[in-house]
Design a protein around this motif. Structure first.
Motif, PDB file in Angstrom:
ATOM      1  N   HIS A 265     -33.496 -23.269 -35.788  1.00  0.00           N
ATOM      2  CA  HIS A 265     -34.704 -23.911 -35.268  1.00  0.00           C
ATOM      3  C   HIS A 265     -35.045 -23.368 -33.876  1.00  0.00           C
ATOM      4  CE1 HIS A 265     -37.589 -27.254 -34.999  1.00  0.00           C
ATOM      5  NE2 HIS A 265     -37.216 -27.365 -33.734  1.00  0.00           N
ATOM      6  N   ALA A 266     -34.034 -23.271 -33.019  1.00  0.00           N
ATOM      7  CA  ALA A 266     -34.261 -22.781 -31.655  1.00  0.00           C
ATOM      8  C   ALA A 266     -34.720 -21.323 -31.660  1.00  0.00           C
ATOM      9  CB  ALA A 266     -32.987 -22.932 -30.829  1.00  0.00           C
ATOM     10  N   GLY A 267     -34.041 -20.485 -32.432  1.00  0.00           N
ATOM     11  CA  GLY A 267     -34.403 -19.072 -32.482  1.00  0.00           C
ATOM     12  C   GLY A 267     -35.746 -18.839 -33.125  1.00  0.00           C
ATOM     13  N   LEU A 268     -36.058 -19.648 -34.126  1.00  0.00           N
ATOM     14  CA  LEU A 268     -37.315 -19.506 -34.851  1.00  0.00           C
ATOM     15  C   LEU A 268     -38.505 -19.680 -33.915  1.00  0.00           C
ATOM     16  CD1 LEU A 268     -37.947 -19.261 -37.999  1.00  0.00           C
ATOM     17  CD2 LEU A 268     -38.508 -21.691 -37.857  1.00  0.00           C
ATOM     18  N   GLY A 269     -38.428 -20.687 -33.050  1.00  0.00           N
ATOM     19  CA  GLY A 269     -39.540 -20.924 -32.139  1.00  0.00           C
ATOM     20  C   GLY A 269     -39.805 -19.736 -31.237  1.00  0.00           C
ATOM     21  N   VAL A 270     -38.750 -19.106 -30.745  1.00  0.00           N
ATOM     22  CA  VAL A 270     -38.905 -17.937 -29.880  1.00  0.00           C
ATOM     23  C   VAL A 270     -39.533 -16.783 -30.653  1.00  0.00           C
ATOM     24  CG1 VAL A 270     -37.710 -16.213 -28.491  1.00  0.00           C
ATOM     25  CG2 VAL A 270     -37.002 -18.611 -28.379  1.00  0.00           C
TER      26      VAL A 270
ATOM     27  N   ARG B 240     -34.518 -12.042 -22.791  1.00  0.00           N
ATOM     28  CA  ARG B 240     -33.861 -10.800 -23.212  1.00  0.00           C
ATOM     29  C   ARG B 240     -34.649 -10.087 -24.305  1.00  0.00           C
ATOM     30  NH1 ARG B 240     -28.590  -9.957 -21.637  1.00  0.00           N
ATOM     31  NH2 ARG B 240     -29.039  -7.871 -22.448  1.00  0.00           N
ATOM     32  N   LEU B 241     -35.237 -10.848 -25.218  1.00  0.00           N
ATOM     33  CA  LEU B 241     -36.012 -10.210 -26.281  1.00  0.00           C
ATOM     34  C   LEU B 241     -37.291  -9.583 -25.730  1.00  0.00           C
ATOM     35  CD1 LEU B 241     -35.655 -12.685 -29.291  1.00  0.00           C
ATOM     36  CD2 LEU B 241     -34.418 -10.552 -28.882  1.00  0.00           C
ATOM     37  N   ARG B 242     -37.939 -10.244 -24.799  1.00  0.00           N
ATOM     38  CA  ARG B 242     -39.136  -9.652 -24.201  1.00  0.00           C
ATOM     39  C   ARG B 242     -38.805  -8.351 -23.475  1.00  0.00           C
ATOM     40  NH1 ARG B 242     -41.926 -15.086 -21.629  1.00  0.00           N
ATOM     41  NH2 ARG B 242     -43.257 -15.598 -23.404  1.00  0.00           N
ATOM     42  N   ALA B 243     -37.676  -8.353 -22.794  1.00  0.00           N
ATOM     43  CA  ALA B 243     -37.295  -7.167 -22.033  1.00  0.00           C
ATOM     44  C   ALA B 243     -36.858  -6.019 -22.939  1.00  0.00           C
ATOM     45  CB  ALA B 243     -36.168  -7.513 -21.053  1.00  0.00           C
ATOM     46  N   SER B 244     -36.463  -6.342 -24.171  1.00  0.00           N
ATOM     47  CA  SER B 244     -35.944  -5.308 -25.090  1.00  0.00           C
ATOM     48  C   SER B 244     -36.757  -5.245 -26.375  1.00  0.00           C
ATOM     49  CB  SER B 244     -34.478  -5.602 -25.419  1.00  0.00           C
ATOM     50  OG  SER B 244     -33.698  -5.741 -24.250  1.00  0.00           O
ATOM     51  N   ALA B 245     -38.047  -5.540 -26.271  1.00  0.00           N
ATOM     52  CA  ALA B 245     -38.881  -5.657 -27.470  1.00  0.00           C
ATOM     53  C   ALA B 245     -38.872  -4.399 -28.337  1.00  0.00           C
ATOM     54  CB  ALA B 245     -40.313  -6.010 -27.075  1.00  0.00           C
TER      55      ALA B 245
ATOM     56  N   ALA C 259     -27.472 -15.119 -30.742  1.00  0.00           N
ATOM     57  CA  ALA C 259     -27.630 -16.354 -29.972  1.00  0.00           C
ATOM     58  C   ALA C 259     -26.672 -17.407 -30.509  1.00  0.00           C
ATOM     59  CB  ALA C 259     -29.064 -16.858 -30.069  1.00  0.00           C
ATOM     60  N   VAL C 260     -25.941 -18.068 -29.596  1.00  0.00           N
ATOM     61  CA  VAL C 260     -24.927 -19.020 -30.024  1.00  0.00           C
ATOM     62  C   VAL C 260     -24.734 -20.086 -28.948  1.00  0.00           C
ATOM     63  CG1 VAL C 260     -23.049 -17.604 -29.069  1.00  0.00           C
ATOM     64  CG2 VAL C 260     -22.550 -19.260 -30.872  1.00  0.00           C
ATOM     65  N   ASN C 261     -24.463 -21.306 -29.382  1.00  0.00           N
ATOM     66  CA  ASN C 261     -24.007 -22.362 -28.496  1.00  0.00           C
ATOM     67  C   ASN C 261     -22.488 -22.250 -28.414  1.00  0.00           C
ATOM     68  OD1 ASN C 261     -23.050 -24.731 -27.340  1.00  0.00           O
ATOM     69  ND2 ASN C 261     -24.446 -26.074 -28.455  1.00  0.00           N
ATOM     70  N   PRO C 262     -21.918 -21.904 -27.270  1.00  0.00           N
ATOM     71  CA  PRO C 262     -20.486 -21.619 -27.199  1.00  0.00           C
ATOM     72  C   PRO C 262     -19.599 -22.836 -27.441  1.00  0.00           C
ATOM     73  CG  PRO C 262     -21.431 -21.676 -24.995  1.00  0.00           C
ATOM     74  CD  PRO C 262     -22.585 -21.745 -25.963  1.00  0.00           C
ATOM     75  N   THR C 263     -20.175 -24.045 -27.357  1.00  0.00           N
ATOM     76  CA  THR C 263     -19.367 -25.242 -27.580  1.00  0.00           C
ATOM     77  C   THR C 263     -19.409 -25.716 -29.029  1.00  0.00           C
ATOM     78  OG1 THR C 263     -21.186 -26.758 -27.040  1.00  0.00           O
ATOM     79  CG2 THR C 263     -19.834 -25.958 -25.208  1.00  0.00           C
ATOM     80  N   ALA C 264     -20.278 -25.127 -29.844  1.00  0.00           N
ATOM     81  CA  ALA C 264     -20.423 -25.588 -31.226  1.00  0.00           C
ATOM     82  C   ALA C 264     -19.153 -25.335 -32.019  1.00  0.00           C
ATOM     83  CB  ALA C 264     -21.605 -24.886 -31.893  1.00  0.00           C
ATOM     84  N   GLY C 265     -18.809 -26.317 -32.847  1.00  0.00           N
ATOM     85  CA  GLY C 265     -17.627 -26.168 -33.696  1.00  0.00           C
ATOM     86  C   GLY C 265     -16.352 -25.933 -32.915  1.00  0.00           C
TER      87      GLY C 265
ATOM     88  N   LEU D 223     -30.533 -21.775 -23.365  1.00  0.00           N
ATOM     89  CA  LEU D 223     -30.319 -20.704 -24.339  1.00  0.00           C
ATOM     90  C   LEU D 223     -31.645 -20.138 -24.827  1.00  0.00           C
ATOM     91  CD1 LEU D 223     -28.423 -19.007 -26.045  1.00  0.00           C
ATOM     92  CD2 LEU D 223     -28.364 -20.857 -27.736  1.00  0.00           C
ATOM     93  N   VAL D 224     -32.610 -21.007 -25.081  1.00  0.00           N
ATOM     94  CA  VAL D 224     -33.927 -20.553 -25.521  1.00  0.00           C
ATOM     95  C   VAL D 224     -34.560 -19.651 -24.463  1.00  0.00           C
ATOM     96  CG1 VAL D 224     -36.302 -21.316 -25.949  1.00  0.00           C
ATOM     97  CG2 VAL D 224     -34.393 -22.423 -27.133  1.00  0.00           C
TER      98      VAL D 224
END
Length: 322
Positions: A85-90, A64-69, A18-24, A57-58
């Protein structure tokens, strides 16, 4: 919390990055693809999930994770503590539904405090991905406690590093508005600006200590954090001895002081030498309720909600490949 999980056979799993494509300025997206290439070397697939909007993104990651658990190797977050933080919540949400998926980290943000605490190689996506691959088959999984913040309006947020509720939260508010400089330099600059508005905050606390004893108190402080790991703000080692797997949190506060003394004390936060100062108080706790006027809480560098908040810990909530 997560329980046992059967791993996919070699060459049949999928890594989700998981990535924000605009970061950095696109650096994080480049790092995600470099890490994905290395993760594919074992015969597994690796899919980069990208969306410039955090909420989008979340949702994408969750779907995708639910579909590929059953075949997901891990969720690998590529970025800083905000991405963690975002990934942790999911992942915590899915774990509560019986879907246990490990967390991997490829640090590529401005803070990277969880990666720093866990010793993940910084600015080197291949090295970070290699560490993830080695941890996948370790006989004793490494587990990560997760902090949980619950607000009066019913909102709940999970965090990996620390919840900030004072001067440091105001610094986060300012630093997050700046694009430059990066990392600890940005945080330091925001500190210097916020010093002009330095104030003492009167907190109302309800503390459940490590032994389970409950007490209420009022505390005057400049900084107050509830920490799960050792650092915030790109390397401020507020609780150098914090452990991420002890089932406890660290209540950290700094008593009121003048600007001149604070400027002398502040550099010691980078080295951990502040721990012995009389103004600094650190206590291991199971949970703490925090209230104060006109204070907004931050966690993992992300804005949450105004106080009051009750913070507790979810012990061994996730497996971490780091």
């Amino acid at each position: 919390m997560t329980g046992p999980r059967r791993s996919p056979r070699p060459g049949t799993g999928t890594w989700f990055l998981a990535v924000n494509p605009t970061a950095g300025r696109g650096r994080a997206l480049e790092h995600a693809h470099r890490a994905a290439e290395l993760l594919r070397t074992g015969g597994d697939d690796a899919v980069v999930l990208a969306a410039p909007d955090p909420a989008a993104l979340v949702e994408l990651v969750r779907d995708r994770l639910r579909a590929s658990a059953l075949t997901a190797r891990a969720l690998v977050v590529v970025g800083g503590d905000g991405m963690v933080h975002a990934g942790l919540g999911v992942l915590v949400e899915l774990a509560g539904q019986g879907v246990a998926i490990p967390l991997g980290i490829v640090p590529s943000g401005s803070g990277n405090d969880l990666a720093r605490h866990l010793g993940v190689p910084d600015r080197d996506p291949e090295a970070a991905a290699g560490r993830i691959l080695r941890r996948l088959d370790e006989p004793v999984p490494r587990l990560l406690d997760v902090g949980r913040a619950r607000f009066a309006d019913g909102r709940t947020a999970c965090f990996a590093t620390a919840l900030c509720a004072g001067f440091d939260a105001a610094v986060n508010e300012r630093a997050n508005r700046w694009r430059r400089p990066a990392g600890s330099a940005k945080y330091l600059g925001a500190v210097l600006v916020e010093l002009l508005r330095l104030r003492t905050i009167s907190y109302r606390l309800e503390v459940v200590d490590a032994a389970g004893a409950v007490r209420e108190e009022r505390r005057e402080a400049m900084l107050l954090n509830v920490a799960n790991t050792s650092s915030i703000g790109g390397g401020l080692r507020i609780v150098p001895d914090a452990r991420h797997d002890d089932g406890l949190l660290e209540l950290f506060s700094v008593a009121p002081m003048g600007r001149a003394r604070f400027l002398r004390v502040f550099p010691t936060l980078f080295t951990g030498r502040h721990v012995g100062l009389d103004a600094v108080r650190i206590e291991r706790v199971r949970s703490v309720a925090v209230d104060a006027a006109d204070v907004t809480a931050y966690a993992d560098g992300e804005r949450l909600a105004p106080l009051p908040v009750r913070v507790d810990v979810l012990p061994s909530a996730l497996r971490v490949l780091a």
